[in-house]
Design a protein around this motif. Structure first.
Motif, PDB file in Angstrom:
ATOM      1  N   ILE A  61       0.869  -1.174   0.000  1.00  0.00           N
ATOM      2  CA  ILE A  61       0.000   0.000   0.000  1.00  0.00           C
ATOM      3  C   ILE A  61       0.910   1.230   0.000  1.00  0.00           C
ATOM      4  O   ILE A  61       1.827   1.327   0.821  1.00  0.00           O
ATOM      5  N   PRO A  62       0.665   2.171  -0.915  1.00  0.00           N
ATOM      6  CA  PRO A  62       1.538   3.345  -0.970  1.00  0.00           C
ATOM      7  C   PRO A  62       1.464   4.196   0.297  1.00  0.00           C
ATOM      8  O   PRO A  62       0.392   4.373   0.873  1.00  0.00           O
ATOM      9  N   SER A  63       2.611   4.714   0.700  1.00  0.00           N
ATOM     10  CA  SER A  63       2.667   5.590   1.871  1.00  0.00           C
ATOM     11  C   SER A  63       2.057   6.942   1.523  1.00  0.00           C
ATOM     12  O   SER A  63       1.820   7.269   0.358  1.00  0.00           O
ATOM     13  N   VAL A  64       1.847   7.741   2.530  1.00  0.00           N
ATOM     14  CA  VAL A  64       1.336   9.093   2.340  1.00  0.00           C
ATOM     15  C   VAL A  64       2.292   9.881   1.441  1.00  0.00           C
ATOM     16  O   VAL A  64       1.854  10.590   0.529  1.00  0.00           O
ATOM     17  N   ASP A  65       3.595   9.752   1.676  1.00  0.00           N
ATOM     18  CA  ASP A  65       4.584  10.470   0.867  1.00  0.00           C
ATOM     19  C   ASP A  65       4.506  10.069  -0.604  1.00  0.00           C
ATOM     20  O   ASP A  65       4.582  10.912  -1.494  1.00  0.00           O
ATOM     21  N   VAL A  66       4.352   8.775  -0.861  1.00  0.00           N
ATOM     22  CA  VAL A  66       4.247   8.294  -2.238  1.00  0.00           C
ATOM     23  C   VAL A  66       2.978   8.832  -2.889  1.00  0.00           C
ATOM     24  O   VAL A  66       3.001   9.290  -4.037  1.00  0.00           O
ATOM     25  N   LEU A  67       1.869   8.820  -2.160  1.00  0.00           N
ATOM     26  CA  LEU A  67       0.620   9.355  -2.712  1.00  0.00           C
ATOM     27  C   LEU A  67       0.740  10.844  -3.023  1.00  0.00           C
ATOM     28  O   LEU A  67       0.270  11.311  -4.075  1.00  0.00           O
ATOM     29  N   HIS A  68       1.396  11.597  -2.146  1.00  0.00           N
ATOM     30  CA  HIS A  68       1.588  13.029  -2.404  1.00  0.00           C
ATOM     31  C   HIS A  68       2.476  13.260  -3.624  1.00  0.00           C
ATOM     32  O   HIS A  68       2.240  14.191  -4.396  1.00  0.00           O
ATOM     33  N   HIS A  69       3.477  12.409  -3.794  1.00  0.00           N
ATOM     34  CA  HIS A  69       4.329  12.516  -4.979  1.00  0.00           C
ATOM     35  C   HIS A  69       3.506  12.205  -6.237  1.00  0.00           C
ATOM     36  O   HIS A  69       3.646  12.880  -7.263  1.00  0.00           O
ATOM     37  N   MET A  70       2.623  11.202  -6.178  1.00  0.00           N
ATOM     38  CA  MET A  70       1.741  10.887  -7.305  1.00  0.00           C
ATOM     39  C   MET A  70       0.859  12.087  -7.649  1.00  0.00           C
ATOM     40  O   MET A  70       0.646  12.391  -8.823  1.00  0.00           O
ATOM     41  N   VAL A  71       0.363  12.764  -6.623  1.00  0.00           N
ATOM     42  CA  VAL A  71      -0.464  13.956  -6.836  1.00  0.00           C
ATOM     43  C   VAL A  71       0.308  14.977  -7.679  1.00  0.00           C
ATOM     44  O   VAL A  71      -0.218  15.530  -8.646  1.00  0.00           O
ATOM     45  N   ARG A  72       1.568  15.200  -7.317  1.00  0.00           N
ATOM     46  CA  ARG A  72       2.388  16.167  -8.059  1.00  0.00           C
ATOM     47  C   ARG A  72       2.651  15.693  -9.494  1.00  0.00           C
ATOM     48  O   ARG A  72       2.536  16.476 -10.438  1.00  0.00           O
TER      49      ARG A  72
END
Length: 86
Positions: A61-72
């Motif tokens: 499951i992607p971490s919060v940091d990974v999800l935020h990077h995906m957002v960018r």
């Protein structure tokens, strides 16, 4: 697995469960809609393609940091544009 509380969510979504299967499918759709291959997307994420595949196949499951990077990378406004809720 990550606790849902780690994710900063709007009040509307805070009580909802994250549907990780549908979220994975949504991430695949975002990759396709942006005309990325897995390798291109992994390069933009500064991650290995095997790490991205682990997210897409539900091994991790992607971490919060990974999800935020995906957002960018996808040019979205928040992780709620990536997550799918029940």
């Amino acid at each position: 697995q990550y606790q849902q509380e780690e994710y900063v969510l709007t009040k509307e979504n805070k009580e909802k469960e994250i549907n990780w299967k549908e979220t994975r499918l949504h991430i695949r759709k975002l990759i396709k809609n942006n005309d990325y291959t897995i390798v291109e997307f992994s390069n933009k994420m500064c991650m290995s393609d095997s790490a991205i595949k682990n997210y897409l196949y539900g091994k991790v499951i992607p971490s919060v940091d990974v999800l935020h990077h995906m957002v960018r990378v996808f040019g979205l406004d928040s992780i709620e544009d990536i997550l799918v809720f029940e």
